[in-house]
Design a protein around this motif. Structure first.
Motif, mmCIF file in Angstrom:
data_model
loop_
_atom_site.group_PDB
_atom_site.id
_atom_site.type_symbol
_atom_site.label_atom_id
_atom_site.label_comp_id
_atom_site.label_asym_id
_atom_site.label_seq_id
_atom_site.Cartn_x
_atom_site.Cartn_y
_atom_site.Cartn_z
ATOM 1 N N ALA A 157 0.813 -1.221 0.000
ATOM 2 C CA ALA A 157 0.000 0.000 0.000
ATOM 3 C C ALA A 157 0.844 1.267 0.000
ATOM 4 O O ALA A 157 0.308 2.364 -0.032
ATOM 5 C CB ALA A 157 -0.943 -0.001 1.198
ATOM 6 N N LEU A 158 2.166 1.104 0.060
ATOM 7 C CA LEU A 158 3.055 2.268 0.060
ATOM 8 C C LEU A 158 4.062 2.156 -1.080
ATOM 9 O O LEU A 158 4.455 1.058 -1.468
ATOM 10 C CB LEU A 158 3.818 2.359 1.387
ATOM 11 N N VAL A 159 4.475 3.314 -1.588
ATOM 12 C CA VAL A 159 5.473 3.339 -2.657
ATOM 13 C C VAL A 159 6.841 3.610 -2.031
ATOM 14 O O VAL A 159 6.982 4.526 -1.219
ATOM 15 C CB VAL A 159 5.146 4.449 -3.687
ATOM 16 N N ASN A 185 4.347 8.498 -1.406
ATOM 17 C CA ASN A 185 3.526 7.548 -2.162
ATOM 18 C C ASN A 185 3.247 7.941 -3.603
ATOM 19 O O ASN A 185 4.153 7.956 -4.405
ATOM 20 C CB ASN A 185 2.260 7.246 -1.366
ATOM 21 N N PRO A 224 6.588 -3.509 -11.096
ATOM 22 C CA PRO A 224 5.758 -2.739 -10.157
ATOM 23 C C PRO A 224 5.850 -3.297 -8.737
ATOM 24 O O PRO A 224 5.840 -2.523 -7.766
ATOM 25 C CB PRO A 224 4.334 -2.881 -10.709
ATOM 26 N N GLN A 257 8.547 -1.683 -6.688
ATOM 27 C CA GLN A 257 8.395 -0.251 -6.366
ATOM 28 C C GLN A 257 7.636 -0.071 -5.056
ATOM 29 O O GLN A 257 7.606 1.019 -4.497
ATOM 30 C CB GLN A 257 7.629 0.498 -7.470
ATOM 31 N N LEU A 258 6.990 -1.136 -4.622
ATOM 32 C CA LEU A 258 6.085 -1.024 -3.469
ATOM 33 C C LEU A 258 6.723 -1.596 -2.212
ATOM 34 O O LEU A 258 7.639 -2.410 -2.263
ATOM 35 C CB LEU A 258 4.777 -1.745 -3.795
#
Lengths: 525, 430
Positions: A406-408, A454, A520, A523-524
């Motif tokens: 839920a976070l970048v 984020n 992706p 990245q999280l």
């Protein structure tokens, strides 16, 4: 301007990869590398993205070849939970303890090696939290020349960044560095205004680390009298007679209470109460000043004396001396301690800090009840930061399905994690060259508000920069760790259908690492 | 249902969810619930786009530019009383009327002013001003002093008037890493370019394709945002490739200014990039660049003068370059800053956060000269600040209607007192 302090960054490894340990030849790998011999090339940071291709380093993704010294690539089939089988969201694995531990480490460190992950998983979730929070933060070795920075020998900001990044990579207490980085974005200062001609920005890094897990009241005091901050927000020039409002406003708006919790009159009042501090003088600064004075032929009769402290120095004669006045609804003669006491007594303060912590470490859009619950305990423990962090990590919300990925990752977290995973510390300088393109340069936040979070890290050019960083480091690394298990260690084995497919199509470890870093999933956090 | 969702509506839905603060779980669940009407509405808004050949370049002077040291009162005794130190430099100011003169470092802009290519709107601000950088920046970005709006006024303009999904450079920030708030909009595709040459995948076409494959239907609350960013990057690369040749600067840009104050925005370099994007026909319409360092609480004189010089040299080169390419009649340059500064200087020989300040509009199509009204230094408000004379949204409205020939009311949902500072554009067609 950024050119001034830019550090030359070499894109090249120190020696050609094929020169490394050819004693382990590989049947599968070509004996002559397909790469051009790297030529020595010094580039400014802003040129790095462009130059990676121009200098012949940017081998096309599909043409990445196995280096002569690397073992043959075994195309281990990548398997895992297909992260998007419903087409909607990542399938959270957080119902298992081992995945919760991996999640915790992504949120609190710069990524874990397989061995570190396995150690933490065998310790279990609760014990890992204890270790992260209770182990005293390891200090980096002193930065050479840091304390003696002056007009004559300014800090080399590029080297200072590298000093910190290397510590992030090697420290036994990475959570301490994550907290230091968090505070660097919260109680922020930039080297441009603070200037490299003194040790202040270096000292600030040490101070934030030292107090990273203390309590908010202590922290606010250290921040207020920090020499870098005294200069960055002009408190050092503020006097009781003629107060400067800059620090007063940001102390309340950005550092503690949030906008709308105070009035313009409160800004003016706190400015009066906080006035009276000056920057400390080091011997090196005094010497440099004397040298210049002598060159101009006006040697002072009484040479200035160096201070022995690494904090601001309070001068009573510059402070406010007058009638009592109102601040946040209370009338008295205020001073620094009283102003800070009043701020931590405000109802707005605990929720404001808690929200900053939660959106950085736990979830992007926490609900008010969750914040209120954490904030109440934070305030009750006299703003003990360890308690707050423990409460966040132990809360069911932290490991709820909706908190998964839920976070970048911030650019620094992203790059340091990738370098650590690849296992070749020699590519650390690639981090330095890519800070600006991704939007996070250490000691150089975009504004007094620090860095955004984020979704702000995601734009066309930052994604391009992340992809190019991935290409750059897998190409420049002298040797790389096996990528056979990378998708498990670093991505929980929870992969989108596309990531899964591309990883299985990869023909060597470097290509697989590059896809992991560009994915992706990576990245999280 | 899921299979029929297009990239666009998923992205827009998710971005709106993020911006408006819906919970992550709700967002994930909402993926399947994106209504077709939503998608249709998004597309419908793009139809009937506006055709004209005008380009807008907004220059943000971040930190709060001191209007009184930019357009300086020449004869006002109150000014000298309020600013015993800073007012000294008024002797070097470049007079543009009996009352005011430009900062001595605005030499190039003064030359343009004498040629009738600079309109200066004085006393621009808004009611109940905020003194917080962040709040006031947001006010100017969203054109909403009540701070309820999320979308930027330029982003809204793009979303309502141009097909940005097919043309990622329509709204573009030059020389930054994130999309500035003024350009942000849920329904607009926006890009950020630091350099036309380096905006490409170092891994070449293979990496380009790999990124396209990795970022398709990405799950999670950021999935659509990731996919959009990567798609925009790839589209931008493709568009830049078709137009990368053919630009030779017709002016000397210098980004080597030694700024002593905090500033990391290379304005000259960013404006040169803007010129390149304009000249090479990349389809840019609204460009945004930023020069920081204007938060001059401390020893302001040298810092602010340097910034003025830097601004002046960058804008002068940019104008000259555009004129050399025969495009200065198409491009309007406008400056903005979150606030001016307090008229009374502080003890640090600097100035604190203030209110109203002048806005500069530069180009061939401006009505050169002074507009609006200089607020009185003798009648400061209770906080010691200037009252504003022109609502900044009146200036925005004029830019949108007269320069870009779009319906400003559609963007702001209201009309403001008109101010005529631009020559009406014969080229504009709707």
């Amino acid at each position: 301007m950024s050119d001034e302090q830019e550090t030359p960054v070499s894109l090249q490894p120190d020696r050609a990869p094929e020169a490394v340990d050819t004693a382990v030849p590989s049947a599968a790998a070509p004996t002559t590398a397909h790469r051009k011999k790297p030529k020595s090339s010094l580039l400014r940071r802003r040129d790095v993205l462009a130059a990676a291709t121009a200098a012949g380093v940017g081998v096309a993704a599909a043409r990445l070849v196995a280096w002569a010294n690397e073992p043959p690539f075994t195309p281990v089939p990548v398997t895992g939970t297909q992260g998007n089988k419903t087409g909607l969201d990542w399938v959270s694995p957080l119902n298992t303890e081992s995945a919760r531990v991996a999640h915790l480490l992504r949120r609190t460190t710069f990524g874990a090696t397989q061995a570190e992950l396995e150690k933490a998983q065998s310790d279990g979730y609760a014990k890992t939290i204890d270790r992260l929070i209770e182990t005293p933060i390891a200090e980096p070795a002193p930065f050479t020349g840091g304390d003696d920075a002056s007009q004559d020998k300014p800090l080399n900001i590029g080297q200072l960044q590298q000093w910190w990044i290397e510590h992030m990579l090697s420290t036994p207490t990475p959570f301490g560095e994550r907290m230091t980085l968090f505070w660097h974005g919260h109680f922020t200062s930039d080297f441009r205004k603070v200037s490299p001609q003194n040790p202040f920005i270096y000292w600030q890094n040490q101070t934030w680390r030292k107090f990273a897990l203390s309590d908010l009241r202590t922290m606010l005091y250290q921040v207020t009298i920090d020499p870098g901050m005294l200069r960055y927000l002009d408190l050092a020039t503020s006097t009781g007679r003629n107060p400067n409002e800059n620090y007063s406003r940001e102390l309340m708006e950005l550092f503690s209470m949030g906008a709308d919790a105070f009035t313009e009159d409160d800004v003016k009042a706190a400015a009066k109460g906080l006035a009276g501090w000056r920057e400390p003088l080091t011997q090196a600064i005094v010497d440099a000043q004397l040298k210049r004075a002598m060159e101009r032929g006006n040697t002072p009769k009484v040479p200035p004396k160096a201070d022995s402290v690494k904090t601001g120095v309070f001068e009573r004669q510059r402070a406010y001396a007058g009638a009592p006045y109102a601040f946040l609804g209370e009338t008295k003669v205020w001073n620094t301690d009283l102003v800070l006491d009043k701020i931590v007594a405000q109802d707005a303060t605990a929720p404001f800090i808690t929200r900053r912590v939660v959106t950085h470490f736990a979830m992007p859009t926490p609900d008010d009840a969750y914040i209120a619950r954490l904030a109440a305990s934070f305030r009750k423990t006299k703003y003990d930061v360890k308690t707050l962090m423990r409460d966040v990590f132990m809360s069911p919300e932290f490991t709820a399905t909706s908190s998964y990925r839920a976070l970048v990752k911030t650019p620094i977290e992203y790059m340091v994690h990738a370098v650590k995973a690849l296992g070749d510390p020699s590519i650390v300088r690639a981090v330095m060259g890519n800070q600006m393109g991704m939007g996070q340069t250490l000691f150089d936040p975009p504004s007094v508000g620090g860095w955004p979070q984020n979704e702000s890290w995601i734009s066309s050019n930052t994604m391009l920069a992340r992809a190019n960083f991935a290409t750059q480091i897998v190409t420049a690394a002298k040797k790389v760790a096996s990528a056979a298990n990378a998708h498990q260690t670093h991505l929980d084995g929870v992969l989108s259908a596309q990531t899964l497919k591309l990883l299985n199509e990869a023909t060597d470890d470097r290509k697989r690492w590059m896809l992991v870093f560009a994915s992706p999933e990576f990245q999280l956090k | 249902m899921v299979a029929t969702l297009t990239k666009l509506n998923r992205r827009d839905f998710l971005r709106s969810g993020l911006v408006f603060g819906a919970g992550a779980a709700g967002l994930a669940a909402g993926y399947a619930a994106v209504p077709d009407v939503f998608a249709r509405a998004v597309y419908a808004g793009k139809q009937g786009g506006v055709v004209n050949d005008k380009v807008l370049v907004m220059i943000q002077l971040a930190g709060g530019n001191d209007g009184l040291q930019t357009v300086m009162p020449l004869k006002d005794a109150t000014y000298r009383d309020l600013r015993p130190q800073l007012s000294k430099s008024v002797d070097q100011a470049l007079p543009i009327s009996d009352e005011v003169g430009l900062n001595a470092n605005l030499k190039g802009i003064n030359t343009l002013y004498q040629q009738g290519k600079v309109a200066i709107v004085q006393g621009v601000g808004y009611p109940k001003p905020s003194f917080s950088h962040f709040d006031s920046i947001r006010v100017w970005e969203t054109a909403d002093p009540d701070r309820r709006q999320q979308d930027g006024w330029l982003g809204k303009t793009i979303a309502k008037n141009y097909d940005s999904a097919g043309h990622p450079l329509v709204g573009c920030a030059c020389g930054s890493t994130e999309i500035p708030g003024a350009l942000r909009d849920l329904e607009a595709t926006l890009t950020v370019v630091n350099s036309q040459q380096s905006f490409k995948f170092n891994g070449g076409d293979d990496m380009d394709k790999a990124m396209g494959a990795l970022y398709t239907g990405t799950p999670g609350i950021y999935g659509a945002l990731f996919d959009t960013a990567v798609t925009t990057a790839r589209d931008t690369i493709a568009q830049l490739k078709t137009s990368a040749s053919g630009y030779t600067p017709k002016a000397q840009y210098s980004d080597n200014a030694k700024l002593v104050y905090s500033s990391k925005n290379q304005l000259a370099a960013a404006l040169q990039l803007a010129a390149e994007l304009i000249v090479t026909g990349t389809g840019v319409k609204v460009l945004h660049v930023t020069l920081g360092g204007f938060d001059t609480h401390y020893t302001q004189q040298q810092r602010h003068d340097d910034l003025m010089g830097y601004l002046d040299s960058a804008i002068s080169s940019f104008y000259q370059d555009l004129a050399g390419h025969g495009m200065s009649d198409r491009v309007l340059i406008a400056t903005w800053s979150e606030f001016g500064r307090r008229p009374r200087e502080n003890a640090s020989a600097g100035t604190d956060h203030g209110t109203a300040a002048p806005v500069f509009l530069i180009g061939d199509t401006v009505k050169g000269g002074l507009h609006g009204e200089m607020p009185s230094l003798a009648k400061l408000d209770t906080g010691g600040n200037l009252g504003y004379k022109v609502d900044f949204r009146s200036v925005y409205q004029e830019i949108l209607e007269t320069h870009l020939a779009v319906d400003a009311k559609e963007v702001f949902a209201q009309s403001f007192e008109p101010i005529s500072v631009l020559k009406s554009s014969a080229l504009a067609t709707r």
